[in-house]
Design a protein around this motif. Sequence first.
Motif, PDB file in Angstrom:
ATOM      1  N   THR A  25       0.740  -1.184   0.021  1.00 49.35           N
ATOM      2  CA  THR A  25       0.037   0.094   0.071  1.00 49.35           C
ATOM      3  C   THR A  25       0.932   1.396   0.061  1.00 49.35           C
ATOM      4  O   THR A  25       0.658   2.192  -0.634  1.00 49.35           O
ATOM      5  N   THR A  26       1.982   1.166   0.887  1.00 55.14           N
ATOM      6  CA  THR A  26       2.712   2.487   0.740  1.00 55.14           C
ATOM      7  C   THR A  26       3.314   2.654  -0.666  1.00 55.14           C
ATOM      8  O   THR A  26       3.439   3.775  -0.979  1.00 55.14           O
ATOM      9  N   LEU A  27       3.537   1.785  -1.385  1.00 60.22           N
ATOM     10  CA  LEU A  27       4.081   1.836  -2.899  1.00 60.22           C
ATOM     11  C   LEU A  27       3.255   1.831  -3.844  1.00 60.22           C
ATOM     12  O   LEU A  27       3.792   1.969  -5.079  1.00 60.22           O
ATOM     13  N   ALA A  28       1.844   1.593  -3.894  1.00 65.23           N
ATOM     14  CA  ALA A  28       1.112   1.332  -4.662  1.00 65.23           C
ATOM     15  C   ALA A  28       0.811   2.534  -5.689  1.00 65.23           C
ATOM     16  O   ALA A  28       0.810   2.230  -6.781  1.00 65.23           O
ATOM     17  N   ALA A  29       0.865   3.705  -5.113  1.00 64.95           N
ATOM     18  CA  ALA A  29       0.602   4.853  -6.034  1.00 64.95           C
ATOM     19  C   ALA A  29       1.837   5.026  -6.959  1.00 64.95           C
ATOM     20  O   ALA A  29       1.848   5.180  -8.309  1.00 64.95           O
ATOM     21  N   ALA A  30       2.973   4.928  -6.259  1.00 67.65           N
ATOM     22  CA  ALA A  30       4.431   4.987  -7.197  1.00 67.65           C
ATOM     23  C   ALA A  30       4.368   3.806  -8.380  1.00 67.65           C
ATOM     24  O   ALA A  30       4.859   4.181  -9.345  1.00 67.65           O
ATOM     25  N   ARG A  34       3.903   4.159 -12.570  1.00 62.35           N
ATOM     26  CA  ARG A  34       4.995   3.445 -13.557  1.00 62.35           C
ATOM     27  C   ARG A  34       4.313   2.312 -14.435  1.00 62.35           C
ATOM     28  O   ARG A  34       5.097   1.394 -15.015  1.00 62.35           O
ATOM     29  N   SER A  35       2.953   2.209 -14.012  1.00 55.70           N
ATOM     30  CA  SER A  35       2.374   0.928 -14.713  1.00 55.70           C
ATOM     31  C   SER A  35       2.806  -0.419 -14.558  1.00 55.70           C
ATOM     32  O   SER A  35       2.738  -1.042 -15.105  1.00 55.70           O
ATOM     33  N   PRO A  73       7.920   0.005 -17.206  1.00 56.16           N
ATOM     34  CA  PRO A  73       6.644   0.005 -17.082  1.00 56.16           C
ATOM     35  C   PRO A  73       5.969  -1.330 -17.743  1.00 56.16           C
ATOM     36  O   PRO A  73       6.387  -1.775 -18.736  1.00 56.16           O
ATOM     37  N   GLY A  74       4.924  -1.505 -17.196  1.00 55.51           N
ATOM     38  CA  GLY A  74       4.101  -2.674 -17.598  1.00 55.51           C
ATOM     39  C   GLY A  74       4.594  -4.119 -16.972  1.00 55.51           C
ATOM     40  O   GLY A  74       3.981  -5.087 -17.416  1.00 55.51           O
ATOM     41  N   THR A  75       5.744  -3.882 -16.285  1.00 56.10           N
ATOM     42  CA  THR A  75       6.048  -5.288 -15.578  1.00 56.10           C
ATOM     43  C   THR A  75       4.870  -5.741 -14.484  1.00 56.10           C
ATOM     44  O   THR A  75       4.333  -4.938 -13.692  1.00 56.10           O
ATOM     45  N   GLU A  76       4.948  -6.880 -14.306  1.00 57.25           N
ATOM     46  CA  GLU A  76       4.165  -7.602 -13.346  1.00 57.25           C
ATOM     47  C   GLU A  76       5.172  -8.101 -12.159  1.00 57.25           C
ATOM     48  O   GLU A  76       6.090  -8.819 -12.415  1.00 57.25           O
TER      49      GLU A  76
END
Length: 148
Positions: A25-30, A34-35, A73-76
């Motif tokens: 959650t802490t890093l979800a926005a970042a 970056r997708s 970007p786009g990495t899962e």
Amino acid sequence: MSAQPATAHPTEVPDLAALLVDAVTTLAAAACRRSLLLTVDLDDEPLDVALPSVAWHDLVVSVLARAVVTLAPGTEVALSLTRDAGLVTLRLADTGPGVAPAASDGGVTREAVEALGGRLDVTTVAGVGNDVALTWPAAAPGRHLVAV
């Protein structure tokens, strides 16, 4: 009157699943900016390790922050937290391009993990991705851990 020993820190039984979710959650926005697609798979049973919950949380945030900054970007990114054979393992597997093993520590030095009593294993396959596993012995049943 009996003398009670003073304790500097309260005891706790940390919920590693909750700590992992909090780190994500802490890093979800970042990650969203970056997708990156973050998924979390948690063991059904409560998991704890014999180290302070704050130290474990900070280590997880460090690993995730490194992934968010370095992955394309786009990495899962699949995170899992499991117990097997008396060990608790946090695994971060990504679908990135894979990197040279010397650079694929997930942003964590082996020394930092070992200082907390754990083990760091990294598997990298060029063109497929990275698999970073952080493993600790599971805490003994009923063991209370010290929060620092």
